[in-house]
Design a protein around this motif. Structure first.
Motif, PDB file in Angstrom:
ATOM      1  N   ILE A  88      -9.765 -32.627   1.026  1.00 12.03           N
ATOM      2  CA  ILE A  88      -8.338 -32.721   0.715  1.00 12.03           C
ATOM      3  C   ILE A  88      -7.851 -33.967   1.436  1.00 12.03           C
ATOM      4  N   ALA A  89      -7.158 -34.855   0.734  1.00  8.48           N
ATOM      5  CA  ALA A  89      -6.647 -36.089   1.337  1.00  8.48           C
ATOM      6  C   ALA A  89      -5.158 -36.205   1.054  1.00  8.48           C
TER       7      ALA A  89
ATOM      8  N   THR B 139      -6.992 -47.909  -0.908  1.00  7.35           N
ATOM      9  CA  THR B 139      -6.972 -47.064  -2.107  1.00  7.35           C
ATOM     10  C   THR B 139      -7.770 -45.775  -1.954  1.00  7.35           C
ATOM     11  N   GLY B 140      -8.189 -45.440  -0.750  1.00  8.31           N
ATOM     12  CA  GLY B 140      -8.956 -44.215  -0.554  1.00  8.31           C
ATOM     13  C   GLY B 140      -9.739 -44.227   0.732  1.00  8.31           C
ATOM     14  N   PHE B 141     -11.039 -43.940   0.648  1.00  9.24           N
ATOM     15  CA  PHE B 141     -11.875 -43.992   1.846  1.00  9.24           C
ATOM     16  C   PHE B 141     -13.335 -44.187   1.446  1.00  9.24           C
TER      17      PHE B 141
ATOM     18  N   LEU C  57      -8.759 -42.802  -4.255  1.00  6.89           N
ATOM     19  CA  LEU C  57      -7.655 -41.851  -4.305  1.00  6.89           C
ATOM     20  C   LEU C  57      -6.428 -42.438  -4.992  1.00  6.89           C
ATOM     21  N   GLY C  58      -6.356 -43.769  -5.002  1.00  7.47           N
ATOM     22  CA  GLY C  58      -5.156 -44.426  -5.479  1.00  7.47           C
ATOM     23  C   GLY C  58      -4.121 -44.613  -4.399  1.00  7.47           C
ATOM     24  N   PHE C  59      -4.456 -44.221  -3.159  1.00  4.49           N
ATOM     25  CA  PHE C  59      -3.568 -44.402  -2.019  1.00  4.49           C
ATOM     26  C   PHE C  59      -4.390 -44.411  -0.734  1.00  4.49           C
TER      27      PHE C  59
ATOM     28  N   GLY D 274       9.017 -40.807  -9.418  1.00  2.00           N
ATOM     29  CA  GLY D 274       8.530 -39.441  -9.538  1.00  2.00           C
ATOM     30  C   GLY D 274       7.136 -39.329 -10.092  1.00  2.00           C
ATOM     31  N   THR D 275       6.379 -40.445 -10.084  1.00  2.00           N
ATOM     32  CA  THR D 275       5.032 -40.440 -10.669  1.00  2.00           C
ATOM     33  C   THR D 275       3.931 -40.663  -9.639  1.00  2.00           C
ATOM     34  N   ASP D 276       4.290 -40.911  -8.393  1.00  3.32           N
ATOM     35  CA  ASP D 276       3.285 -41.205  -7.369  1.00  3.32           C
ATOM     36  C   ASP D 276       2.592 -39.928  -6.891  1.00  3.32           C
ATOM     37  N   ASN D 277       1.275 -40.028  -6.687  1.00  2.00           N
ATOM     38  CA  ASN D 277       0.498 -38.927  -6.113  1.00  2.00           C
ATOM     39  C   ASN D 277       0.514 -39.018  -4.587  1.00  2.00           C
ATOM     40  N   VAL D 278       0.544 -37.853  -3.931  1.00  5.36           N
ATOM     41  CA  VAL D 278       0.500 -37.851  -2.467  1.00  5.36           C
ATOM     42  C   VAL D 278      -0.606 -36.960  -1.915  1.00  5.36           C
ATOM     43  N   ILE D 279      -1.271 -36.209  -2.774  1.00  3.53           N
ATOM     44  CA  ILE D 279      -2.355 -35.340  -2.301  1.00  3.53           C
ATOM     45  C   ILE D 279      -3.457 -35.316  -3.353  1.00  3.53           C
TER      46      ILE D 279
END
Length: 400
Positions: free
Chosen positions: A340-341, A319-321, A262-264, A239-244
């Motif tokens: 917005i990503a 990890t981002g762009f 972004l971390g993703f 429940g700690t992961d970011n998605v946006i």
């Protein structure tokens, strides 16, 4: 022991007596779904529960120059808004989006969303705390005005549209702050005026309107607001992961442009220059957002068909762009650009091998052919001719 939701006594929870928390995953709340029109009716099955959970569908013709259509469950199926115009909402029960379903949505025969043989893209956003929310309200003509929401975190982007009459799409973004507004239907730079947001940053429960502009708060007028979260967690097994992520960067005018962490890895990006005029660009991995080759672009502020084979603008990373163009809309030296990503999925651990791997045998036709039956959108394909000694071809989505 399953994840536990707080229910009071620590001892009760400690022995597994609490309510098991159900993990949230990006693939349950967001989808990019490409389809071909059939000129009749069709159902888009993308796995997103709109009828039960609520949300918004944004759809646009790729091969045809029709307006962007936006529908949401608050206003109901059939009520469309166009991101590239100031038009009031219009209604059709049978032509365009006709129903919100528990696994997608249904379409009528209207050409804007379902012309025979035309290609389309759809982006579905499900309501979910710490990801996305839809709010409708009636203006009262007074300021400041607080509007409640259920995003469960501080909104980092808010898009407001008057529905009963014409009005500009007014956009708050954390990258421009609470003194400025952007306009989704226009390519103009950010405008400064306290009458937009009362110079007040949104909170986890309300956002504030600072004036009586007809575009956001005319007395008796009706409005819809789309709210996007930022790095709020809430997803994954823990429940700690970011998605946006909603953020900004300053361009350097070089092909070795800014690197955004972004971390993703992103699957969808909405991007705009805000210091100067610049289009609203929509990029996603399904239409082509590769690390090499060409990018395909749709512009939220125009009805133009998809721009293809334009070269590389934004290169996704693990990890981002990174911005890899000198194009002013993406990388003006010294100018601010916002985005917005959305995180790429799936996030769930596969429990069925057929959902992530398939082997298909086929007979060649000597002509262009569509290969069906995979059961999922493939990210990598190995292709081998079994008849002779031709080499094995390997294609993947990231390289284009």
């Amino acid at each position: 022991m399953p994840l536990q939701a707080t229910s009071g006594a620590a001892s009760y929870d400690g022995f597994g007596g609490g309510v098991a928390a159900v993990p949230n995953y990006i693939e349950d709340v967001f989808s990019t779904y490409l389809y071909t029109g059939n000129g009749s009716t069709q159902t888009i099955t993308n796995g997103i529960d709109l009828s039960g959970k609520g949300g918004m569908v944004w759809a646009k013709g790729r091969s045809v120059a029709y307006s962007h259509h936006l529908y949401d469950t608050n206003r109901g199926a059939g009520y469309r808004l166009l991101s590239n115009t100031t038009d009031a909402q219009a209604y059709s029960a049978s032509l365009f989006l006709t129903a919100f379903n528990n696994n997608g949505f249904s379409l009528g025969s209207g050409q804007a969303l379902n012309e025979s043989a035309a290609t389309y893209s759809s982006w579905t956003f499900r309501k979910q705390p710490k990801f996305f929310d839809v709010v409708t309200y009636t203006g009262n003509g007074s300021a400041p005005r607080n509007i409640s929401h259920n995003l469960g975190s501080v909104p980092a982007c808010i898009m407001i549209k008057r529905t009963d009459s014409t009005g500009t799409w007014t956009v708050y973004h954390v990258g421009t702050g609470n003194t400025k507004a952007l306009f989704l239907n226009a390519d103009s730079a950010a405008d400064t005026n306290s009458a937009y947001w009362n110079n007040t940053t949104p909170t986890s429960t309300v956002f504030t309107l600072g004036g009586t502009f007809g575009d956001i708060n005319a007395n008796g007028a009706t409005y819809v607001a789309y709210l996007f979260a930022h790095n709020a967690g809430g997803f994954g097994l823990t429940g700690t992961d970011n998605v946006i992520s909603c953020g900004s960067y300053v361009g350097n005018g070089s092909t070795n442009g800014p690197v955004i962490d972004l971390g993703f890895e992103p699957q969808w990006i909405l991007q705009k220059e805000v210091s100067n005029a610049g289009n609203w660009h929509i990029l996603d991995v399904m239409r082509g957002m590769p690390v090499t080759g060409n990018t395909n672009l749709l512009l939220a502020n125009t009805s133009a068909a998809e721009y293809t084979n334009l070269g590389l603008f934004i290169k996704p990373t693990a990890t981002g762009f990174q911005v890899v163009t000198t194009d002013n809309d993406f990388n003006t030296n010294g100018s601010t650009h916002i985005y917005i990503a959305i995180r790429r999925g799936p996030m769930k651990v596969p429990t069925d091998a057929t959902k992530v791997f398939n082997s298909i045998t086929r007979t060649g036709t000597g002509a262009t052919a569509n290969i069906t039956g995979a059961g999922f959108p493939p990210d990598m394909i190995w292709n081998r001719n079994r008849w002779n000694g031709y080499e094995t071809d390997v294609n993947d989505r990231l390289r284009g």
